[in-house]
Design a protein around this motif. Structure first.
Motif, PDB file in Angstrom:
ATOM      1  N   PHE A 183       0.811  -1.214   0.000  1.00 36.05           N
ATOM      2  CA  PHE A 183       0.000   0.000   0.000  1.00 36.05           C
ATOM      3  C   PHE A 183       0.848   1.269   0.000  1.00 36.05           C
ATOM      4  N   GLY A 184       2.173   1.134  -0.062  1.00 34.50           N
ATOM      5  CA  GLY A 184       3.045   2.292  -0.087  1.00 34.50           C
ATOM      6  C   GLY A 184       3.377   2.856   1.278  1.00 34.50           C
ATOM      7  N   ARG A 185       3.059   2.161   2.340  1.00 40.03           N
ATOM      8  CA  ARG A 185       3.390   2.626   3.683  1.00 40.03           C
ATOM      9  C   ARG A 185       4.860   2.358   3.960  1.00 40.03           C
ATOM     10  N   LEU A 186       5.603   3.403   4.341  1.00 40.47           N
ATOM     11  CA  LEU A 186       7.038   3.302   4.560  1.00 40.47           C
ATOM     12  C   LEU A 186       7.358   3.232   6.045  1.00 40.47           C
ATOM     13  N   GLU A 187       8.284   2.362   6.388  1.00 41.70           N
ATOM     14  CA  GLU A 187       8.851   2.305   7.732  1.00 41.70           C
ATOM     15  C   GLU A 187      10.323   2.687   7.612  1.00 41.70           C
ATOM     16  N   ILE A 188      10.690   3.841   8.174  1.00 40.91           N
ATOM     17  CA  ILE A 188      12.014   4.420   7.953  1.00 40.91           C
ATOM     18  C   ILE A 188      12.775   4.491   9.270  1.00 40.91           C
ATOM     19  N   THR A 189      14.006   4.030   9.238  1.00 44.24           N
ATOM     20  CA  THR A 189      14.935   4.191  10.354  1.00 44.24           C
ATOM     21  C   THR A 189      16.193   4.860   9.808  1.00 44.24           C
ATOM     22  N   THR A 190      16.535   6.036  10.335  1.00 38.69           N
ATOM     23  CA  THR A 190      17.669   6.780   9.800  1.00 38.69           C
ATOM     24  C   THR A 190      18.461   7.428  10.921  1.00 38.69           C
ATOM     25  N   ASN A 191      19.757   7.636  10.674  1.00 38.97           N
ATOM     26  CA  ASN A 191      20.634   8.349  11.598  1.00 38.97           C
ATOM     27  C   ASN A 191      20.791   9.824  11.228  1.00 38.97           C
ATOM     28  N   ALA A 192      20.061  10.251  10.195  1.00 41.12           N
ATOM     29  CA  ALA A 192      20.140  11.643   9.722  1.00 41.12           C
ATOM     30  C   ALA A 192      21.570  12.032   9.370  1.00 41.12           C
ATOM     31  N   MET A 193      22.291  11.095   8.786  1.00 38.76           N
ATOM     32  CA  MET A 193      23.688  11.342   8.430  1.00 38.76           C
ATOM     33  C   MET A 193      23.818  12.423   7.362  1.00 38.76           C
ATOM     34  N   ASN A 194      22.826  12.527   6.492  1.00 45.25           N
ATOM     35  CA  ASN A 194      22.888  13.466   5.373  1.00 45.25           C
ATOM     36  C   ASN A 194      22.023  14.704   5.600  1.00 45.25           C
ATOM     37  N   TRP A 202      22.762  17.600   6.731  1.00 40.68           N
ATOM     38  CA  TRP A 202      23.419  18.859   6.369  1.00 40.68           C
ATOM     39  C   TRP A 202      23.941  18.849   4.932  1.00 40.68           C
ATOM     40  N   SER A 203      23.616  17.846   4.181  1.00 36.16           N
ATOM     41  CA  SER A 203      24.074  17.795   2.799  1.00 36.16           C
ATOM     42  C   SER A 203      23.307  18.798   1.939  1.00 36.16           C
ATOM     43  N   LYS A 204      23.945  19.218   0.844  1.00 35.56           N
ATOM     44  CA  LYS A 204      23.277  20.151  -0.061  1.00 35.56           C
ATOM     45  C   LYS A 204      22.063  19.504  -0.713  1.00 35.56           C
ATOM     46  N   VAL A 205      22.201  18.262  -1.093  1.00 32.69           N
ATOM     47  CA  VAL A 205      21.090  17.538  -1.718  1.00 32.69           C
ATOM     48  C   VAL A 205      20.802  16.312  -0.847  1.00 32.69           C
ATOM     49  N   ALA A 206      20.011  16.518   0.173  1.00 33.03           N
ATOM     50  CA  ALA A 206      19.655  15.412   1.062  1.00 33.03           C
ATOM     51  C   ALA A 206      18.638  14.507   0.367  1.00 33.03           C
ATOM     52  N   PRO A 207      18.720  13.211   0.576  1.00 32.40           N
ATOM     53  CA  PRO A 207      17.757  12.290  -0.059  1.00 32.40           C
ATOM     54  C   PRO A 207      16.339  12.553   0.436  1.00 32.40           C
ATOM     55  N   LYS A 208      15.408  12.565  -0.508  1.00 34.07           N
ATOM     56  CA  LYS A 208      14.015  12.814  -0.178  1.00 34.07           C
ATOM     57  C   LYS A 208      13.234  11.503  -0.152  1.00 34.07           C
ATOM     58  N   THR A 209      12.151  11.538   0.584  1.00 34.19           N
ATOM     59  CA  THR A 209      11.292  10.361   0.638  1.00 34.19           C
ATOM     60  C   THR A 209      10.547  10.213  -0.677  1.00 34.19           C
ATOM     61  N   ALA A 253      18.516   5.105  -2.282  1.00 36.53           N
ATOM     62  CA  ALA A 253      19.163   6.410  -2.136  1.00 36.53           C
ATOM     63  C   ALA A 253      18.896   7.019  -0.762  1.00 36.53           C
ATOM     64  N   MET A 254      17.764   6.646  -0.139  1.00 31.43           N
ATOM     65  CA  MET A 254      17.456   7.186   1.179  1.00 31.43           C
ATOM     66  C   MET A 254      18.406   6.673   2.255  1.00 31.43           C
ATOM     67  N   THR A 255      18.955   5.491   2.045  1.00 31.00           N
ATOM     68  CA  THR A 255      19.791   4.874   3.083  1.00 31.00           C
ATOM     69  C   THR A 255      21.278   5.037   2.814  1.00 31.00           C
ATOM     70  N   GLY A 256      21.649   5.611   1.687  1.00 32.59           N
ATOM     71  CA  GLY A 256      23.054   5.808   1.365  1.00 32.59           C
ATOM     72  C   GLY A 256      23.595   7.074   2.022  1.00 32.59           C
TER      73      GLY A 256
END
Length: 211
Positions: free
Chosen positions: A33-44, A46-53, A117-120
């Protein structure tokens, strides 16, 4: 009834994670159904082009669910009424559901690159700072060129999606087989007699016999 059981199983499988992506910056999982479960360390962060959902739609799963519900209702009514139109409606609904499940699996597989790309990690200044802070807080590994190894992000389909394809196709084949058997039985009726005739023979009486 096999078609109803298989359809119910397919409906439940739609809520499981069909694709997962994992990398240095966390993990992402998506169901049909397109429901996302996301776990991130917010490593990016401060990046200029942060990965978007990425936008992940659940259109195919919604269509598959609607077809499965119609099929289950038709099966329940057909058990009580026994009408051929209901049997045909069941077959068509289950065939559509199987098609939608397959299309949903193909669609989610095409979203693998965006989820990956979200997890890289990015390699600009913001990404480098995020990596150092992540290492300093004990949540990651500091990658130094030529001295250490690092993991890349990867994405792949889970077994739940393939299992849903199997159950949906199995339900369709069960409905078709049931319809063919009932149709053959109606074209060539065979009546079985469950009561065996019982013949009781009696010895003939002799009128000349006197007591």
């Amino acid at each position: 009834m096999l078609a109803a059981v298989g359809s119910t199983a397919t409906l439940l499988l739609l809520f499981q994670s069909w694709i997962t992506a994992q990398g240095p910056d966390g993990r992402v999982a998506a169901n049909a159904f397109g429901r996302l479960e996301i776990t991130t360390n917010a490593m990016n962060a401060w990046s200029k082009v942060a990965p978007k959902t990425p936008p992940v739609t659940g259109m195919w799963a919604i269509l598959a669910s609607a077809s499965i519900i119609i099929a289950i209702c038709a099966i329940m009514l057909n058990i009580r009424l026994g009408h051929e139109l209901l049997a045909r409606l069941t077959m068509i609904s289950l065939a559509c559901a199987a098609l939608f499940v397959i299309l949903c699996l193909i669609y989610l597989n095409g979203k693998g690159a965006e989820l990956k790309a979200m997890t890289g990690r990015t390699y600009d200044l913001g990404g480098q700072i995020g990596q150092i802070l992540n290492w300093a807080t004990g949540r990651g590994k500091l990658v130094v060129p030529g001295t250490s190894t690092g993991s890349y992000a990867s994405a792949g389909l889970t077994h739940w999606g393939f299992l849903a394809v199997v159950t949906s196709l199995g339900s369709t084949m069960a409905a078709v087989a049931q319809w063919l058997l009932l149709r053959r039985a109606s074209d060539n009726p065979v009546r079985l007699s469950w009561r065996m005739p019982v013949v009781i023979s009696r010895a003939p009486t002799n009128p000349d016999t006197t007591t």
